[in-house]
Design a protein around this motif. Structure first.
Motif, mmCIF file in Angstrom:
data_model
loop_
_atom_site.group_PDB
_atom_site.id
_atom_site.type_symbol
_atom_site.label_atom_id
_atom_site.label_comp_id
_atom_site.label_asym_id
_atom_site.label_seq_id
_atom_site.Cartn_x
_atom_site.Cartn_y
_atom_site.Cartn_z
ATOM 1 N N PRO A 58 8.615 -3.944 16.903
ATOM 2 C CA PRO A 58 8.923 -2.540 16.584
ATOM 3 C C PRO A 58 9.811 -2.349 15.364
ATOM 4 N N ARG A 59 10.651 -3.335 15.052
ATOM 5 C CA ARG A 59 11.576 -3.169 13.936
ATOM 6 C C ARG A 59 11.096 -3.800 12.643
ATOM 7 N N ALA A 60 9.930 -4.423 12.672
ATOM 8 C CA ALA A 60 9.386 -5.002 11.442
ATOM 9 C C ALA A 60 9.134 -3.897 10.421
ATOM 10 N N GLN A 61 9.500 -4.147 9.170
ATOM 11 C CA GLN A 61 9.386 -3.114 8.131
ATOM 12 C C GLN A 61 7.962 -2.590 8.008
ATOM 13 N N SER A 62 6.981 -3.488 8.100
ATOM 14 C CA SER A 62 5.581 -3.069 7.961
ATOM 15 C C SER A 62 5.138 -2.200 9.127
ATOM 16 N N VAL A 63 5.596 -2.526 10.320
ATOM 17 C CA VAL A 63 5.241 -1.726 11.498
ATOM 18 C C VAL A 63 5.867 -0.338 11.389
ATOM 19 N N VAL A 64 7.120 -0.282 10.959
ATOM 20 C CA VAL A 64 7.786 1.014 10.769
ATOM 21 C C VAL A 64 7.036 1.855 9.748
ATOM 22 N N ARG A 65 6.562 1.217 8.690
ATOM 23 C CA ARG A 65 5.840 1.935 7.628
ATOM 24 C C ARG A 65 4.518 2.517 8.154
ATOM 25 N N VAL A 66 3.792 1.731 8.942
ATOM 26 C CA VAL A 66 2.538 2.228 9.517
ATOM 27 C C VAL A 66 2.836 3.325 10.531
ATOM 28 N N ARG A 67 3.932 3.205 11.268
ATOM 29 C CA ARG A 67 4.293 4.242 12.230
ATOM 30 C C ARG A 67 4.591 5.563 11.512
ATOM 31 N N GLN A 68 5.201 5.494 10.327
ATOM 32 C CA GLN A 68 5.436 6.711 9.543
ATOM 33 C C GLN A 68 4.112 7.374 9.169
ATOM 34 N N ALA A 69 3.132 6.553 8.803
ATOM 35 C CA ALA A 69 1.823 7.094 8.443
ATOM 36 C C ALA A 69 1.107 7.686 9.650
ATOM 37 N N MET A 70 1.375 7.151 10.836
ATOM 38 C CA MET A 70 0.741 7.674 12.053
ATOM 39 C C MET A 70 1.047 9.147 12.244
ATOM 40 N N ALA A 71 2.228 9.580 11.808
ATOM 41 C CA ALA A 71 2.608 10.989 11.963
ATOM 42 C C ALA A 71 1.774 11.903 11.064
ATOM 43 N N LEU A 72 1.054 11.332 10.089
ATOM 44 C CA LEU A 72 0.282 12.118 9.132
ATOM 45 C C LEU A 72 -1.220 12.092 9.419
ATOM 46 N N VAL A 73 -1.629 11.393 10.460
ATOM 47 C CA VAL A 73 -3.050 11.182 10.745
ATOM 48 C C VAL A 73 -3.714 12.468 11.225
ATOM 49 N N GLN A 74 -4.956 12.663 10.792
ATOM 50 C CA GLN A 74 -5.768 13.791 11.276
ATOM 51 C C GLN A 74 -7.237 13.436 11.123
ATOM 52 N N LEU A 93 0.823 -1.208 0.000
ATOM 53 C CA LEU A 93 0.000 0.000 0.000
ATOM 54 C C LEU A 93 0.860 1.261 0.000
ATOM 55 N N PRO A 94 0.467 2.296 -0.774
ATOM 56 C CA PRO A 94 1.143 3.596 -0.685
ATOM 57 C C PRO A 94 0.971 4.175 0.717
ATOM 58 N N LEU A 95 1.918 5.007 1.106
ATOM 59 C CA LEU A 95 1.886 5.586 2.449
ATOM 60 C C LEU A 95 0.615 6.396 2.667
ATOM 61 N N TRP A 96 0.134 7.087 1.633
ATOM 62 C CA TRP A 96 -1.059 7.912 1.827
ATOM 63 C C TRP A 96 -2.300 7.045 2.011
ATOM 64 N N ARG A 97 -2.326 5.846 1.392
ATOM 65 C CA ARG A 97 -3.447 4.941 1.601
ATOM 66 C C ARG A 97 -3.444 4.402 3.031
ATOM 67 N N ILE A 98 -2.270 4.097 3.553
ATOM 68 C CA ILE A 98 -2.169 3.660 4.945
ATOM 69 C C ILE A 98 -2.679 4.776 5.857
ATOM 70 N N ALA A 155 -4.856 7.076 5.073
ATOM 71 C CA ALA A 155 -6.313 7.160 4.915
ATOM 72 C C ALA A 155 -7.019 6.101 5.759
ATOM 73 N N CYS A 156 -6.439 4.894 5.844
ATOM 74 C CA CYS A 156 -7.027 3.851 6.684
ATOM 75 C C CYS A 156 -6.954 4.229 8.155
ATOM 76 N N LEU A 157 -5.833 4.796 8.569
ATOM 77 C CA LEU A 157 -5.701 5.243 9.959
ATOM 78 C C LEU A 157 -6.671 6.383 10.258
ATOM 79 N N ASP A 158 -6.836 7.305 9.293
ATOM 80 C CA ASP A 158 -7.824 8.379 9.450
ATOM 81 C C ASP A 158 -9.220 7.797 9.657
ATOM 82 N N ALA A 159 -9.531 6.743 8.894
ATOM 83 C CA ALA A 159 -10.843 6.101 9.032
ATOM 84 C C ALA A 159 -11.000 5.462 10.409
#
Length: 343
Positions: A204-220, A162-167, A169-173
């Motif tokens: 914490p070091r799993a690539q997928s978890v790191v990727r979702v954590r990056q998206a968490m910083a963009l949530v609103q 998934l693109p970072l912006w889609r992740i 969007a899911c967190l926003d939902a």
């Protein structure tokens, strides 16, 4: 409260063995309304099964051995109608986001049943089936009373495609919408702190978890649609000041919620996508709300996808926003009394 409603899978189908159908397998293969789900498992359906129907029935078939199997990944997210549609391609370039590590696998995974086992390990040689161990977050109940891994876990499992912006969007939902399945609430909106707590329970070091954590910083929140998320991220990336999502504006005793707003400047954007022009009533109501905002002094611009995708139109949108935000702030400064300097 706004809701996210899971897919309607129709009446639940029955899976039986050839013996239970009182037919030999070769006889069942000749019948157009009989479909083989797995070895020794047949289902009667006049229409081909979609991925989600097949996933639930296959999960039930494999779970007969008490393996505690749940549906996860893209399969679960699509079943719950989270915004995980395929990316267009231009969004990541515009946002300067790195591509998803396994973006090319998106279509294949969308057509694949992804199951997670907990307890007794299972294996399946079924075509278009992935099996992995659960990450351990609490399950929820989806359509046909099927166990699904928690959407946060499903999102982490799907993150590589998934693109970072889609992740995002899911967190926003997850923080904005209540999740319904077959008319019942299966999950209330979560807070950002709750999402963080769930994510902290994963490696914490799993690539997928790191990727979702990056998206968490963009949530609103509150954010109603994926395109609202994309519009917000594009504008911030282009240097616009932070904005409010679905800001409540009281007019005539009722609240109106522009998609994105700069309340102090009385500037707002409304995104219009397919649901607006496919539904005549929704389109009319939207135009009525926009006109009411304008009548009350708001500067409102309607945005469609080509206003983001086309460079010329995107530039015009940005010029409009900077002009009206600068004008509003200049007027506000002029209306404020000058401050007296102390000696």
């Amino acid at each position: 409260m706004r809701t996210l409603e899971a897919m309607d899978l129709g009446p639940k189908l029955t899976v039986l063995s050839a013996r239970e159908w009182e037919r030999r397998p070769r006889d069942l293969r000749r019948r157009p309304y009989m479909q083989q789900l797995a070895r020794g498992a047949w289902v009667r359906s006049a229409e081909p099964l979609n991925v989600q129907q097949q996933s639930v029935l296959l999960r039930d078939h494999l779970d007969q051995h008490r393996s505690q199997v749940a549906i996860t990944g893209l399969t679960a997210l699509v079943m719950l109608n989270f915004p995980v549609d395929h990316a267009y391609g231009w969004e990541e370039r515009l946002l300067r986001h790195p591509s998803a590590p396994r973006a090319r696998e998106f279509v294949a995974r969308s057509n694949t049943t992804h199951l997670a086992w907990n307890g007794t390990r299972i294996a399946s040689n079924q075509r278009l089936t992935r099996v992995s161990e659960t990450l351990g977050l609490p399950e929820i109940v989806g359509p046909w009373d099927c166990p699904l891994t928690h959407p946060m876990e499903a999102l982490v499992v799907a993150a590589p495609v998934l693109p970072l912006w889609r992740i995002t969007a899911c967190l926003d939902a997850l923080i904005s919408l209540r999740v319904l399945a077959e008319g019942r609430t299966v999950m209330e909106p979560l807070t950002v702190d709750q999402l963080t707590d769930l994510l902290n329970q994963l490696p914490p070091r799993a690539q997928s978890v790191v990727r979702v954590r990056q998206a968490m910083a963009l949530v609103q929140g509150p954010t109603i649609s994926a395109m609202e998320t994309l519009l917000r991220l594009v504008l911030l990336n282009c240097g616009l000041p932070p904005m409010e999502s679905n800001f409540p504006v009281m007019m005539g005793g009722k609240y109106v919620y522009p998609d994105l707003a700069w309340p102090e400047d009385m500037v707002a954007l409304e995104y219009n996508g397919r649901p607006h022009w496919e539904d005549g009533k929704a389109y009319g109501d939207e135009n009525y709300r926009i006109q009411r905002l304008r009548d009350h002094g708001w500067q409102v611009r309607v945005v469609v996808i080509d206003d983001l995708r086309d460079p010329k139109r995107r530039r015009e949108l940005l010029q409009w926003l900077f002009h009206h935000l600068d004008s509003a702030r200049a007027k506000r400064c002029q209306s404020q009394p000058p401050r007296l300097r102390g000696r």
